[in-house]
Design an enzyme around this catalytic site. Structure first.
Site, PDB file in Angstrom:
ATOM      1  N   SER A  86      56.474  59.698 -59.136  1.00 35.07           N
ATOM      2  CA  SER A  86      57.603  60.552 -58.788  1.00 35.07           C
ATOM      3  C   SER A  86      58.735  59.692 -58.206  1.00 35.07           C
ATOM      4  CB  SER A  86      57.150  61.642 -57.813  1.00 35.07           C
ATOM      5  OG  SER A  86      58.125  62.655 -57.706  1.00 35.07           O
ATOM      6  N   LYS A  91      73.707  81.066 -51.916  1.00 36.47           N
ATOM      7  CA  LYS A  91      73.417  80.347 -50.677  1.00 36.47           C
ATOM      8  C   LYS A  91      71.921  80.347 -50.397  1.00 36.47           C
ATOM      9  CE  LYS A  91      74.254  78.179 -46.861  1.00 36.47           C
ATOM     10  NZ  LYS A  91      74.685  76.779 -46.910  1.00 36.47           N
TER      11      LYS A  91
END
Length: 343
Positions: A171, A223
């Site tokens: 990763s 948001k």
């Protein structure tokens, strides 16, 4: 039994007094330290050629007889003298700078690595080499993005960068590894995981079951997409997944830009491979441990290990000393009470 109780009471009072004194000293040091700049760190440099030489000489001393060892030392002295003479007549040997990165989820080792890179870039040239011994299973995107950007400084300076992986670079760890001009892996190291994952629990139904309301107020349509306590919507899930896909595309493009030999769609599935399989996938260039590679380089280059150490403030050192002292006193007291022994 009365003696044990009296002794325990006396020891408890002693520990309390010691802790109180340490607390006062730490408070004084803290007040004196206010307004001062953060204590600077220190760059430690170790010549690994000397380390390898010491290992060999210790083995020779143990295995060879006195006469053979004496003759060998004379031969080595002559060879060293000739090497110094040749070195004065020729150009200096190439240098190899060795860095270590042991990554956690926040890539905390970046703080030391950035200073190490800044230091070596003041001296390193294109004939030198930087070797990073990398161990990381990945973590936060922005944290490993910064760590990768620090390594990119080496590539931008035109200095060869070799990444050595003995255990894992997955990763975010592989995001760093792919920047190397060459990636060397141990046969059973774990590599890959070119993917993005995010997960969080949602307890909204549990709150409703107990008649607990939780309000989420936002200014801006996205948001908040998914939340832990609020009621998630399908629209929020779609936006969250879209953000993950965008990050994944950026990750794939980043890896492909540094390793164009990869079939990026084939390896960017989030899967991991052991070193031997990773070589077939072109995720790495060679199978070898970092010890083997550095020992080879030490034969024809000066190899230096760089480690930036952040100095601890006075109150930090006193706090650690106090904790160690308290632990020692408590262990000693408990051991006497129970007659336990640790071997």
């Amino acid at each position: 039994m009365d003696f044990v109780v009296d002794y325990a009471s006396f020891l408890a009072k002693t520990v309390t007094l010691v802790v109180a004194i340490v607390v006062v000293l730490v408070a004084i040091a803290s007040m004196r330290g206010k307004g001062r700049r953060k204590t600077a760190g220190q760059l430690q440099v170790t010549r690994l050629n000397d380390f390898y030489k010491g290992l060999r000489e210790r083995l020779e001393q143990s295995l060879l007889g006195k006469e053979r060892l004496k003759a060998l030392r004379k031969e080595q002295a002559k060879a060293l003298k000739k090497e110094k003479k040749d070195k004065q007549q020729a150009e200096d040997k190439a240098r190899v700078y060795v860095l270590d990165f042991d990554g956690d989820i926040k890539a905390s080792a970046t703080e030391s690595m950035r200073h190490e890179i800044t230091a070596l870039l003041t001296l390193a040239t294109e004939k030198d080499e930087v070797v990073l011994r990398l161990e990381s299973g990945g973590g936060m995107v922005h944290s490993y993005g910064l760590a990768s950007s620090q390594l990119a400084r080496i590539r931008q300076a035109g200095i060869p960068l070799t990444i050595c992986i003995d255990k894992v670079a997955a990763s975010g760890g592989y995001m760093m590894a792919c920047i190397g001009n060459r990636i060397i892996s141990a046969p059973f190291a774990i590599l890959g995981s070119i993917g993005v994952v995010a997960q969080l629990p949602n307890v909204n139904r549990l709150l409703k079951k107990h008649d607990i309301d939780f309000e989420v107020l936002t200014a801006g349509e996205y948001k908040r997409t998914l939340t832990v306590f609020g009621e998630n919507t399908e629209k929020g899930r779609e936006k969250f997944q879209q953000d993950l896909d965008i990050t994944h595309d950026l990750f794939k493009n980043f890896v492909a830009s540094y390793r164009p030999q990869l079939s990026i769609d084939e390896v960017a599935t989030g899967e991991v491979w052991l070193g031997m399989a990773a070589l077939d996938k072109r995720l790495v260039d060679e199978l070898k441990t970092s010890d083997e590679y550095l020992a080879e380089r030490a034969r024809d280059a000066d190899v230096f290990h760089l480690h930036y150490v952040q100095r601890k403030s006075l109150q930090e050192r006193m706090g650690m000393a106090a904790a160690a002292s308290a632990d020692g006193l408590i262990a000693k007291w408990w051991g006497r009470l129970t007659q336990q022994r640790f071997w």
